[in-house]
Design an enzyme around this catalytic site. Structure first.
Site, PDB file in Angstrom:
ATOM      1  CG  HIS A 211       1.673  -3.339   7.561  1.00 38.37           C
ATOM      2  ND1 HIS A 211       0.616  -4.209   7.364  1.00 38.37           N
ATOM      3  CD2 HIS A 211       1.229  -2.123   7.169  1.00 38.37           C
ATOM      4  CE1 HIS A 211      -0.420  -3.531   6.889  1.00 38.37           C
ATOM      5  NE2 HIS A 211      -0.065  -2.261   6.752  1.00 38.37           N
TER       6      HIS A 211
ATOM      7  CE  LYS B 216     -10.319   2.064   7.129  1.00 42.25           C
ATOM      8  NZ  LYS B 216      -8.900   1.778   6.845  1.00 42.25           N
TER       9      LYS B 216
ATOM     10  NE  ARG C  73       0.407   0.853  -0.437  1.00 39.37           N
ATOM     11  CZ  ARG C  73      -0.812   0.544  -0.073  1.00 39.37           C
ATOM     12  NH1 ARG C  73      -1.121  -0.708   0.136  1.00 39.37           N
ATOM     13  NH2 ARG C  73      -1.734   1.468   0.064  1.00 39.37           N
TER      14      ARG C  73
ATOM     15  CB  SER D 196      -4.419  -5.032   5.056  1.00 38.14           C
ATOM     16  OG  SER D 196      -3.298  -4.812   5.864  1.00 38.14           O
TER      17      SER D 196
END
Length: 159
Positions: A17, A41, A90, A128
């Site tokens: 990040h 979440k 990614r 994460s």
């Protein structure tokens, strides 16, 4: 003046990040790191804790602001007069998902464009979720997160 938003959960903020933040902050006058308050979440860190970690790791970047938001990203962009959304990629799987979101956002709000930055190879595997899994088993985090963030994670797992 160009303003961009780099949105995410940042639970916790990783070196990947940070890489996207540093690189995108050089491209715009103002970069707002938007910390998503997603009620669906169950994050490890509160929004305030995530914002604190982000403020710490970006303290040397004068054109970076840390703010929280909920609701639609394009509404947040309009409120902040941002015309760019920054997203990190990614892998190919990220691209397919992010392209769909970018096209949807563009359909809702044509004046906001999305730019994609490929993550540096050093962090192409990092998320994460991976950081939290390593932390829960007591693994070393120094190659994945900043020292300040590592301390916060270790403190959270001790509780």
């Amino acid at each position: 003046m160009s303003t961009a938003i780099y949105p995410g959960s940042f639970d916790p903020v990783t070196l990947g990040h940070q890489d996207i933040i540093y690189r995108s902050s050089k491209m715009v006058d103002c970069l707002i790191v938007g910390v998503l308050n997603n009620s669906s979440k169950k994050p490890l860190f509160t929004v305030e804790e995530r914002m604190d970690m982000l403020r710490e790791v970006t303290k040397d970047l004068p054109n970076v602001l840390i703010e929280s938001f909920d609701g639609l990203l394009v509404d947040f962009a309009k409120q902040r007069k941002a015309n760019i959304i920054v997203r990190g990629l990614r892998a190919i799987a990220d691209f397919e998902y992010e392209l769909q979101i970018a096209q949807t956002n563009r359909s809702i709000c044509p004046e906001v464009d999305t730019i994609f930055l490929s993550t540096s190879l050093d962090y192409s595997f990092l998320s994460s979720s991976i950081v939290k899994e390593i932390a829960c088993y007591g693994g070393r985090l120094d190659q994945f997160v900043a020292p300040y963030v590592e301390k916060k994670i270790q403190s959270k797992w001790r509780k």
